[in-house]
Design a protein around this motif. Structure first.
Motif, PDB file in Angstrom:
ATOM      1  N   SER A  35       0.843  -1.187   0.000  1.00 23.51           N
ATOM      2  CA  SER A  35       0.000   0.000   0.000  1.00 23.51           C
ATOM      3  C   SER A  35       0.881   1.239   0.000  1.00 23.51           C
ATOM      4  O   SER A  35       2.063   1.183   0.378  1.00 23.51           O
ATOM      5  N   PHE A  88       4.960   7.265   1.338  1.00 26.90           N
ATOM      6  CA  PHE A  88       5.640   6.062   1.789  1.00 26.90           C
ATOM      7  C   PHE A  88       4.832   4.812   1.501  1.00 26.90           C
ATOM      8  O   PHE A  88       3.610   4.866   1.394  1.00 26.90           O
ATOM      9  N   TRP A  92       3.550  -6.170   4.739  1.00 27.43           N
ATOM     10  CA  TRP A  92       3.912  -7.124   5.788  1.00 27.43           C
ATOM     11  C   TRP A  92       5.247  -7.779   5.428  1.00 27.43           C
ATOM     12  O   TRP A  92       5.514  -8.040   4.260  1.00 27.43           O
ATOM     13  N   TYR A  99       4.586  -5.449  10.261  1.00 26.47           N
ATOM     14  CA  TYR A  99       4.274  -4.548   9.156  1.00 26.47           C
ATOM     15  C   TYR A  99       5.426  -3.557   9.053  1.00 26.47           C
ATOM     16  O   TYR A  99       5.830  -2.970  10.052  1.00 26.47           O
ATOM     17  N   PHE A 101       7.413  -0.248   6.844  1.00 23.11           N
ATOM     18  CA  PHE A 101       7.171   0.906   5.997  1.00 23.11           C
ATOM     19  C   PHE A 101       8.447   1.312   5.266  1.00 23.11           C
ATOM     20  O   PHE A 101       9.551   0.973   5.674  1.00 23.11           O
ATOM     21  N   THR A 103      11.190   4.127   3.610  1.00 22.07           N
ATOM     22  CA  THR A 103      11.962   5.233   4.184  1.00 22.07           C
ATOM     23  C   THR A 103      11.358   6.582   3.866  1.00 22.07           C
ATOM     24  O   THR A 103      11.779   7.598   4.405  1.00 22.07           O
ATOM     25  N   GLY A 104      10.361   6.601   2.991  1.00 19.79           N
ATOM     26  CA  GLY A 104       9.656   7.838   2.693  1.00 19.79           C
ATOM     27  C   GLY A 104      10.330   8.676   1.624  1.00 19.79           C
ATOM     28  O   GLY A 104      11.559   8.727   1.514  1.00 19.79           O
TER      29      GLY A 104
ATOM     30  N   GLY B  46      10.670  12.830  10.286  1.00 21.27           N
ATOM     31  CA  GLY B  46       9.430  12.865   9.528  1.00 21.27           C
ATOM     32  C   GLY B  46       9.201  11.675   8.646  1.00 21.27           C
ATOM     33  O   GLY B  46       8.065  11.302   8.399  1.00 21.27           O
ATOM     34  N   LEU B  47      10.271  11.060   8.158  1.00 22.07           N
ATOM     35  CA  LEU B  47      10.090   9.959   7.226  1.00 22.07           C
ATOM     36  C   LEU B  47      10.345   8.619   7.902  1.00 22.07           C
ATOM     37  O   LEU B  47      11.109   7.800   7.421  1.00 22.07           O
ATOM     38  N   GLU B  48       9.700   8.407   9.029  1.00 25.73           N
ATOM     39  CA  GLU B  48       9.855   7.149   9.750  1.00 25.73           C
ATOM     40  C   GLU B  48       8.549   6.823  10.447  1.00 25.73           C
ATOM     41  O   GLU B  48       8.010   7.641  11.190  1.00 25.73           O
ATOM     42  N   TRP B  49       8.033   5.624  10.204  1.00 26.35           N
ATOM     43  CA  TRP B  49       6.791   5.168  10.806  1.00 26.35           C
ATOM     44  C   TRP B  49       7.009   3.763  11.347  1.00 26.35           C
ATOM     45  O   TRP B  49       7.720   2.949  10.752  1.00 26.35           O
ATOM     46  N   TRP B  51       4.883   0.438  12.989  1.00 28.97           N
ATOM     47  CA  TRP B  51       3.656  -0.230  13.360  1.00 28.97           C
ATOM     48  C   TRP B  51       3.808  -0.808  14.768  1.00 28.97           C
ATOM     49  O   TRP B  51       4.810  -1.443  15.075  1.00 28.97           O
ATOM     50  N   TYR B  54      -2.240  -4.250  16.189  1.00 27.93           N
ATOM     51  CA  TYR B  54      -3.648  -4.055  15.883  1.00 27.93           C
ATOM     52  C   TYR B  54      -4.451  -5.222  16.442  1.00 27.93           C
ATOM     53  O   TYR B  54      -3.913  -6.277  16.773  1.00 27.93           O
ATOM     54  N   ASN B  64       3.913  -5.911  17.001  1.00 26.54           N
ATOM     55  CA  ASN B  64       5.270  -5.776  16.508  1.00 26.54           C
ATOM     56  C   ASN B  64       6.182  -6.514  17.492  1.00 26.54           C
ATOM     57  O   ASN B  64       6.194  -6.193  18.681  1.00 26.54           O
ATOM     58  N   ASP B 110      -3.972  -6.097   2.642  1.00 25.28           N
ATOM     59  CA  ASP B 110      -4.526  -5.238   3.677  1.00 25.28           C
ATOM     60  C   ASP B 110      -3.880  -3.864   3.578  1.00 25.28           C
ATOM     61  O   ASP B 110      -2.861  -3.687   2.895  1.00 25.28           O
ATOM     62  N   ALA B 111      -4.470  -2.894   4.239  1.00 24.92           N
ATOM     63  CA  ALA B 111      -3.916  -1.544   4.249  1.00 24.92           C
ATOM     64  C   ALA B 111      -4.533  -0.774   5.403  1.00 24.92           C
ATOM     65  O   ALA B 111      -5.602  -1.121   5.896  1.00 24.92           O
ATOM     66  N   PHE B 112      -3.841   0.271   5.814  1.00 26.26           N
ATOM     67  CA  PHE B 112      -4.361   1.148   6.859  1.00 26.26           C
ATOM     68  C   PHE B 112      -5.170   2.238   6.172  1.00 26.26           C
ATOM     69  O   PHE B 112      -4.618   3.238   5.705  1.00 26.26           O
TER      70      PHE B 112
END
Lengths: 110, 125
Positions: A35, A88, A92, A99, A101, A103-104, B46-49, B51, B54, B64, B110-112
């Motif tokens: 996604s 970004f 999985w 999950y 992500f 590096t944007g 800013g460019l780091e997320w 999980w 859930y 996680n 799947d997706a958020f």
């Protein structure tokens, strides 16, 4: 620590097209759906693409997604100043059971 | 339309437990192929997320692995709320915490697909 690699930034003039790559491995992109999200400055992320190339309701067809092997690409055509944001990818990862992500990528409209 | 709203203390002392609640409005937490969870984004990065976890309305949850030992996720279907507890926090847990909805598609993907506005939590004495 992101396991999906994206270019730090891309830029183009209004009306032009940009593509953003997201590179992973067989344990993530290679075997799972990806996604894409957009985060405008100071706001929460928003889903742009799911299942590699599907757009949720309300997302214009200027946004497209594709997948090849262990990489995916987000395309944005007809670039607008309002498209300036961080983008970004996410999917999985089977090897770490989490999950992950990208590096944007910061998109700049020149 | 469904909306997510995070709430909780903005400041937590080191070694204590961070507690956040996400309230779902405009819909039921028990409906559809949805999981409800949390993603965080450290400030200044800013460019780091990341999980966190859930949970399904039935209580089935996924965490996680790097945070699992410190995370407790719960759901209250009567209040349409999902709660996060993160124990033994350190400065590294300082972040914007987003409540998210994970949609599971028939394709297997799947997706958020829905995010709350986010709440900033600072860990400091």
């Amino acid at each position: 620590q992101s396991v999906l690699t994206q270019p730090p930034s891309v830029s183009a003039a209004p009306g032009q097209k940009v593509t953003i790559s997201c590179s992973g491995s067989s344990s993530n992109i290679g075997h799972n759906y990806v996604s894409w999200y957009r985060q405008l400055p100071g706001t929460a992320p928003k889903l742009l693409i799911y299942d590699n190339n599907k757009r949720p309701s309300g997302i214009p067809d200027r946004f497209s997604g594709s997948k090849s092997g262990t990489s995916v690409t987000l395309g944005i055509t007809g670039l607008q100043t309002g498209d300036e944001a961080d983008y970004f990818c996410g999917t999985w990862d089977n090897s770490v059971s989490t999950y992950v992500f990208g590096t944007g990528t910061k998109v700049t409209v020149l | 339309q469904v909306q997510l709203q995070e709430s909780g203390p903005g400041l937590v002392k080191p070694s204590q437990t961070l507690s956040l609640t996400c309230t779902v409005s405009g819909g039921s937490i028990s409906s559809g192929n949805y999981f409800w969870g949390w993603i965080r984004q450290p400030p200044g990065k800013g460019l780091e997320w990341e999980w966190i976890a859930y949970i399904y309305y039935s209580g089935s949850a996924s965490y996680n692995p790097s945070l699992k030992s410190r995370v407790t996720l719960s759901v209250d279907t009567s209040k349409d709320q999902v709660s996060l507890k993160l124990s033994s926090v350190t400065a590294a847990d300082t972040a914007i915490y987003y409540c998210v909805r994970r949609e599971y598609y028939g394709s297997g993907g799947d997706a958020f697909d829905l995010w709350g506005q986010g709440t900033m939590v600072t860990v400091s004495s």
